[in-house]
Design a protein around this motif. Structure first.
Motif, PDB file in Angstrom:
ATOM      1  N   ILE A 103       0.829  -1.204   0.000  1.00 36.90           N
ATOM      2  CA  ILE A 103       0.000   0.000   0.000  1.00 36.90           C
ATOM      3  C   ILE A 103       0.864   1.256   0.000  1.00 36.90           C
ATOM      4  CG2 ILE A 103      -1.641   1.340   1.380  1.00 36.90           C
ATOM      5  CD1 ILE A 103      -2.855  -1.391   2.239  1.00 36.90           C
ATOM      6  N   VAL A 104       1.918   1.270   0.798  1.00 37.04           N
ATOM      7  CA  VAL A 104       2.800   2.443   0.858  1.00 37.04           C
ATOM      8  C   VAL A 104       3.339   2.776  -0.527  1.00 37.04           C
ATOM      9  CG1 VAL A 104       4.988   3.334   1.753  1.00 37.04           C
ATOM     10  CG2 VAL A 104       3.435   2.110   3.277  1.00 37.04           C
ATOM     11  N   GLY A 105       3.858   1.774  -1.229  1.00 38.87           N
ATOM     12  CA  GLY A 105       4.440   2.011  -2.539  1.00 38.87           C
ATOM     13  C   GLY A 105       3.425   2.502  -3.549  1.00 38.87           C
ATOM     14  N   ARG A 106       2.216   1.939  -3.502  1.00 39.96           N
ATOM     15  CA  ARG A 106       1.216   2.297  -4.505  1.00 39.96           C
ATOM     16  C   ARG A 106       0.587   3.660  -4.232  1.00 39.96           C
ATOM     17  NH1 ARG A 106      -2.647  -2.089  -6.679  1.00 39.96           N
ATOM     18  NH2 ARG A 106      -2.322  -0.795  -8.507  1.00 39.96           N
ATOM     19  N   VAL A 107       0.478   4.048  -2.968  1.00 37.53           N
ATOM     20  CA  VAL A 107       0.010   5.410  -2.668  1.00 37.53           C
ATOM     21  C   VAL A 107       1.092   6.419  -3.046  1.00 37.53           C
ATOM     22  CG1 VAL A 107      -0.653   7.008  -0.820  1.00 37.53           C
ATOM     23  CG2 VAL A 107      -1.597   4.682  -0.872  1.00 37.53           C
ATOM     24  N   ALA A 108       2.346   6.089  -2.741  1.00 34.47           N
ATOM     25  CA  ALA A 108       3.456   6.998  -3.048  1.00 34.47           C
ATOM     26  C   ALA A 108       3.598   7.249  -4.539  1.00 34.47           C
ATOM     27  CB  ALA A 108       4.765   6.451  -2.470  1.00 34.47           C
ATOM     28  N   ASP A 109       3.364   6.214  -5.372  1.00 31.22           N
ATOM     29  CA  ASP A 109       3.552   6.413  -6.815  1.00 31.22           C
ATOM     30  C   ASP A 109       2.284   6.882  -7.526  1.00 31.22           C
ATOM     31  OD1 ASP A 109       1.918   4.184  -7.347  1.00 31.22           O
ATOM     32  OD2 ASP A 109       3.598   2.816  -7.668  1.00 31.22           O
ATOM     33  N   GLY A 110       1.215   7.152  -6.772  1.00 35.36           N
ATOM     34  CA  GLY A 110       0.013   7.722  -7.366  1.00 35.36           C
ATOM     35  C   GLY A 110      -0.990   6.712  -7.871  1.00 35.36           C
ATOM     36  N   THR A 111      -0.749   5.423  -7.664  1.00 30.09           N
ATOM     37  CA  THR A 111      -1.703   4.417  -8.118  1.00 30.09           C
ATOM     38  C   THR A 111      -3.006   4.508  -7.335  1.00 30.09           C
ATOM     39  OG1 THR A 111       0.138   2.942  -8.652  1.00 30.09           O
ATOM     40  CG2 THR A 111      -2.032   1.944  -8.519  1.00 30.09           C
ATOM     41  N   ALA A 112      -2.939   4.914  -6.073  1.00 28.49           N
ATOM     42  CA  ALA A 112      -4.132   5.039  -5.239  1.00 28.49           C
ATOM     43  C   ALA A 112      -4.157   6.408  -4.573  1.00 28.49           C
ATOM     44  CB  ALA A 112      -4.164   3.943  -4.178  1.00 28.49           C
TER      45      ALA A 112
END
Length: 294
Positions: free
Chosen positions: A135-144
């Motif tokens: 979740i951290v990675g996907r929020v950081a890269d704008g996916t979520a």
């Protein structure tokens, strides 16, 4: 020259996040043979291995991690474009993309989400289940737009807000040797058969990692899609289960099961909201965050 299409990139993302080519193919709605062929073609095109196999499934190589980061960014851009354009045809005012770990998704989001959507008929919310680290990675890269995850995870520069607190507990049939214990260590639980969620679930992957750290495998006899079903099979003496305490206490009233705390610190779960920048979100998404905090 690299020859990856969007299907390839989406498949690779699913495979890495599921930790399995089989489960990744299922998430991408592809036959296993077709998915394997695409993964091999990607490896050939790049000229480097993308995945490493281990006894728990597959993990990305350094080249695979680099590809995953770019794939997520490209897919997120496409999804944002689709979301923006869909508002012109289906009457949707806005969409919020949320990632949540198993505990938040099953125990706390349903009621909060229902209340919000009832007051906001023009908003749609897309929710996917992932482990807290993912979740951290996907929020950081704008996916979520928003993540709901364990408060024990390092969220880096992301903004965070408290959400809820719960803990994982052991559920055992009333006649089981561990049922009368005041507390039990996870290593002791691993000596028995278990009933749990399917292997692609965020919680099962989290527990498998904890089991590997103590050097004992998880003996999952049955894999299910929900915690209620886990407790019912525990009541039927099929095996032990590990579930959120809030749910266990609710379900235990009608079943012959005991709820036993786990001794490990990781069993206590402070759930946290994380996002890149609250002020940068659209007004309807900020309202959703405020609703969850309240």
């Amino acid at each position: 020259m690299l020859r990856f299409d969007l299907v390839d990139l989406a498949l690779f993302r699913h495979v890495v996040e599921a930790g399995s080519i089989t489960h990744g193919a299922g998430r991408a709605n592809l036959a296993l043979a077709a998915a394997s062929t695409r993964i091999r073609a990607m490896k050939t095109s790049l000229g480097a291995a993308l995945l490493t196999r281990n006894r728990l499934g597959v993990t990305p190589t350094p080249a695979g991690r680099a590809l995953l980061a770019h794939a997520r960014g490209l897919i997120a851009g496409i999804e944002r474009m689709q979301d923006a354009l869909s508002a012109f045809s289906d009457g949707t005012v806005g969409q919020i993309r949320v990632l949540a770990n198993t505990n938040a998704l099953t125990e706390f989001l349903p009621d909060a989400l229902a209340a919000y959507l009832a007051k906001n008929p023009g908003i749609s919310v897309e929710i996917d289940e992932h482990t807290s680290d993912e979740i951290v990675g996907r929020v950081a890269d704008g996916t979520a737009d928003l993540g709901i995850l364990s408060g024990a995870v390092d969220t880096g520069d992301l903004q965070t807000f408290p959400f809820r607190q719960d803990r994982f507990v052991l559920v055992a049939a009333g006649t089981h040797p561990l049922a009368g214990r005041a507390a039990v260590a996870f290593a002791e639980v691993l000596a028995y058969d278990l009933v749990g969620l399917d292997r692609a679930s965020a919680l099962t992957r989290f527990l498998a990692d904890k089991a590997a750290r103590v050097g004992r495998p998880m003996r999952l006899r049955v894999q299910l899609r929900g915690f209620d079903a886990v407790c019912r099979l525990v009541d039927a003496r099929v095996g032990l289960g590990i579930v959120p305490e809030s749910m266990a206490r609710r379900v235990a009233r009608g079943l012959d099961i005991a709820v036993v705390p786990l001794t490990e610190p990781w069993a206590t779960r402070d759930l946290t909201l994380c996002l890149r920048d609250l002020d940068a979100l659209p007004a309807f998404a900020r309202d959703f965050v405020m609703h969850l905090r309240a």
